[in-house]
Design an enzyme around this catalytic site. Structure first.
Site, PDB file in Angstrom:
ATOM      1  N   GLU A  99       0.815  -1.212   0.000  1.00 52.32           N
ATOM      2  CA  GLU A  99       0.000   0.000   0.000  1.00 52.32           C
ATOM      3  C   GLU A  99       0.850   1.265   0.000  1.00 52.32           C
ATOM      4  O   GLU A  99       2.008   1.260   0.429  1.00 52.32           O
ATOM      5  CB  GLU A  99      -0.946  -0.001   1.204  1.00 52.32           C
ATOM      6  CG  GLU A  99      -0.228  -0.240   2.512  1.00 52.32           C
ATOM      7  CD  GLU A  99      -1.166  -0.500   3.684  1.00 52.32           C
ATOM      8  OE1 GLU A  99      -2.184  -1.193   3.503  1.00 52.32           O
ATOM      9  OE2 GLU A  99      -0.873   0.001   4.774  1.00 52.32           O
ATOM     10  N   CYS A 113       3.457   8.550   0.582  1.00 52.33           N
ATOM     11  CA  CYS A 113       4.148   7.624   1.489  1.00 52.33           C
ATOM     12  C   CYS A 113       4.175   6.249   0.813  1.00 52.33           C
ATOM     13  O   CYS A 113       3.126   5.730   0.433  1.00 52.33           O
ATOM     14  CB  CYS A 113       3.375   7.584   2.806  1.00 52.33           C
ATOM     15  SG  CYS A 113       4.045   6.418   3.971  1.00 52.33           S
ATOM     16  N   CYS A 120       6.792  -6.870   7.033  1.00 52.46           N
ATOM     17  CA  CYS A 120       7.994  -6.373   7.709  1.00 52.46           C
ATOM     18  C   CYS A 120       8.401  -7.369   8.783  1.00 52.46           C
ATOM     19  O   CYS A 120       7.557  -7.963   9.456  1.00 52.46           O
ATOM     20  CB  CYS A 120       7.721  -5.019   8.346  1.00 52.46           C
ATOM     21  SG  CYS A 120       9.188  -4.280   9.074  1.00 52.46           S
ATOM     22  N   CYS A 124       7.133  -4.160  15.145  1.00 52.63           N
ATOM     23  CA  CYS A 124       6.905  -3.097  16.130  1.00 52.63           C
ATOM     24  C   CYS A 124       5.475  -3.219  16.651  1.00 52.63           C
ATOM     25  O   CYS A 124       4.533  -3.428  15.873  1.00 52.63           O
ATOM     26  CB  CYS A 124       7.112  -1.727  15.497  1.00 52.63           C
ATOM     27  SG  CYS A 124       8.766  -1.513  14.830  1.00 52.63           S
ATOM     28  N   CYS A 127       2.408  -1.168  15.143  1.00 50.96           N
ATOM     29  CA  CYS A 127       2.311  -1.111  13.683  1.00 50.96           C
ATOM     30  C   CYS A 127       1.580  -2.338  13.128  1.00 50.96           C
ATOM     31  O   CYS A 127       1.935  -3.480  13.423  1.00 50.96           O
ATOM     32  CB  CYS A 127       3.722  -1.026  13.108  1.00 50.96           C
ATOM     33  SG  CYS A 127       3.779  -1.229  11.332  1.00 50.96           S
ATOM     34  N   CYS A 342       0.449   2.718   8.455  1.00 52.30           N
ATOM     35  CA  CYS A 342       1.197   1.628   7.841  1.00 52.30           C
ATOM     36  C   CYS A 342       0.588   0.239   8.082  1.00 52.30           C
ATOM     37  O   CYS A 342       0.447  -0.206   9.210  1.00 52.30           O
ATOM     38  CB  CYS A 342       2.597   1.718   8.439  1.00 52.30           C
ATOM     39  SG  CYS A 342       3.684   0.405   8.028  1.00 52.30           S
TER      40      CYS A 342
HETATM   41  S1  SF4 Z   1       6.925   0.463  12.054  1.00 47.58           S
HETATM   42 FE1  SF4 Z   1       6.011  -1.298  11.004  1.00 47.58          FE
HETATM   43  S2  SF4 Z   1       6.848  -1.236   8.934  1.00 47.58           S
HETATM   44 FE2  SF4 Z   1       8.115   0.123  10.204  1.00 47.58          FE
HETATM   45  S3  SF4 Z   1       9.788  -1.192  10.927  1.00 47.58           S
HETATM   46 FE3  SF4 Z   1       8.211  -1.319  12.504  1.00 47.58          FE
HETATM   47  S4  SF4 Z   1       6.968  -3.122  11.936  1.00 47.58           S
HETATM   48 FE4  SF4 Z   1       8.196  -2.542  10.167  1.00 47.58          FE
END
Ligand code: SF4
Length: 355
Positions: A99, A113, A120, A124, A127, A342
């Protein structure tokens, strides 16, 4: 899920500068014609037909046959009803979803963006992408195609992408070569021609890569997702912080800070990083580094178990930082009604689909 009949595997990608130059030479297209071709595609957002139209007849059919003009398929969009954000969903040739988000800022500027990975690996806690898992890195063509396709959509509005932020799905510095190659093409005067200061790479903090990026792209902006200056809190929010601790990040920021300001992103989470102890740690940590701090609201999503700090408390935190002498911007959220943060749209789309 849409069929993929309109895209065939390209022999030469439109983003492959060497391959295109070889094709130009083979078809004897004059350099000024070739420049018009690239200008039509990259800067004017005219797409395949518009770019081919500027080529002489014989070369037009060869380019039409041998050049792949896109490596993603736009599979959906959601337009915010409350602000100028549009979320774009793309499908890769091998069927992955990624996206991008168009942000129409009040000043009239248009920012985009973009994603650098499918999913990923960093996980995190705040996220949605981190909860999707990791599939693969995007190629530099797939990174750039998000910009080219957004430009084509924006053309109808008389807009063009002015700023590109690598802050979508993925940790850009885990896909270093493709990200660096994309930055080259975005800055290339014969391609997108975006000044380095209009580009930003956002990272959760990989010190060596940050320094490497700053050295290779002195004008490109770097944003560090700090979110806490307390090691334990940071490790809870961002598992990668165990590998790259605050001391190592501080060293990297000090090196980068010799030539420019580092953007520091601070997502405010109620009861996690918004207390007095958090403020003191942040102030001490950043005291000797030239930074600009962005205080960011949290777009909550189902299952994350975190709550954003209320606006007034965010403002008070930002004001304290200003009083302590820091440059601070209190950010507002765009696109909360379209799950613009995100990974949120892909998560939602996987659950319920969208048109
Ligand atoms: S914020 Fe989301 S996309 Fe960015 S590094 Fe952390 S898990 Fe990965």
């Amino acid at each position: 899920m849409p069929a993929f009949s309109i895209i065939t595997r390209p022999m030469i990608s439109i983003y492959d500068q060497q391959g295109l130059e070889a094709l130009r030479s083979r078809t004897a297209v004059q350099p000024h014609r070739f420049k018009l071709f690239r200008n039509a595609f990259f800067k004017k957002g005219l797409g395949k037909e518009g770019a081919l139209a500027v080529l002489p007849g014989a070369a037009r059919s060869v380019f039409g046959r041998e050049v792949g003009f896109q490596c993603l398929e736009l599979s959906g969009r959601r337009d915010s009803e409350t602000d100028g954000a549009t979320k774009l969903g793309f499908q890769t040739l091998d069927g992955h979803l990624i996206e991008s988000v168009i942000l129409r800022v009040k000043t009239g500027r248009t920012a985009l963006c973009i994603s650098s990975q499918v999913g990923c690996v960093c996980k995190c806690g705040f996220c949605a992408t981190g909860q999707l898992g990791f599939s693969r890195n995007l190629t530099y063509g797939e990174i750039l195609d998000q910009v080219a396709q957004a430009n084509r959509l924006l053309r109808a509005e008389g807009r063009t992408v002015r700023n590109v932020v690598l802050m979508g799905m993925g940790e850009p510095f885990q896909n270093l070569e493709n990200v660096f190659q994309s930055l080259e093409v975005l800055q290339d005067a014969t391609c997108f021609n975006l000044a380095g200061m209009r580009l930003m790479v956002s990272t959760v903090g990989i010190p060596d890569a940050m320094v490497q990026c700053a050295e290779r792209f002195p004008c490109v902006q770097l944003a560090l997702s700090l979110h806490s200056a307390r090691q334990q809190v940071r490790e809870k929010l961002m598992p990668l912080a165990r590998k790259y601790n605050l001391d190592a990040l501080h060293e990297a920021m000090a090196v980068i800070g010799r030539s420019r300001k580092v953007m520091v992103e601070y997502l405010m989470l109620e009861g996690v990083n918004d207390g007095d102890e958090d403020f003191q740690a942040l102030e001490n940590y950043l005291r000797d580094i030239p930074v600009h701090i962005n205080i960011i609201p949290f777009n909550e999503f189902e299952g994350c178990g975190l709550k954003g700090t209320p606006h007034l408390a965010r403002k008070a935190f930002a004001d304290r930082l200003k009083d302590a002498g820091f440059n601070v911007t209190l950010r507002y959220s765009l696109g909360s009604d379209i799950a613009a943060a995100c990974g949120q749209l892909v998560r939602r789309r996987m659950r319920e689909g969208f048109a």
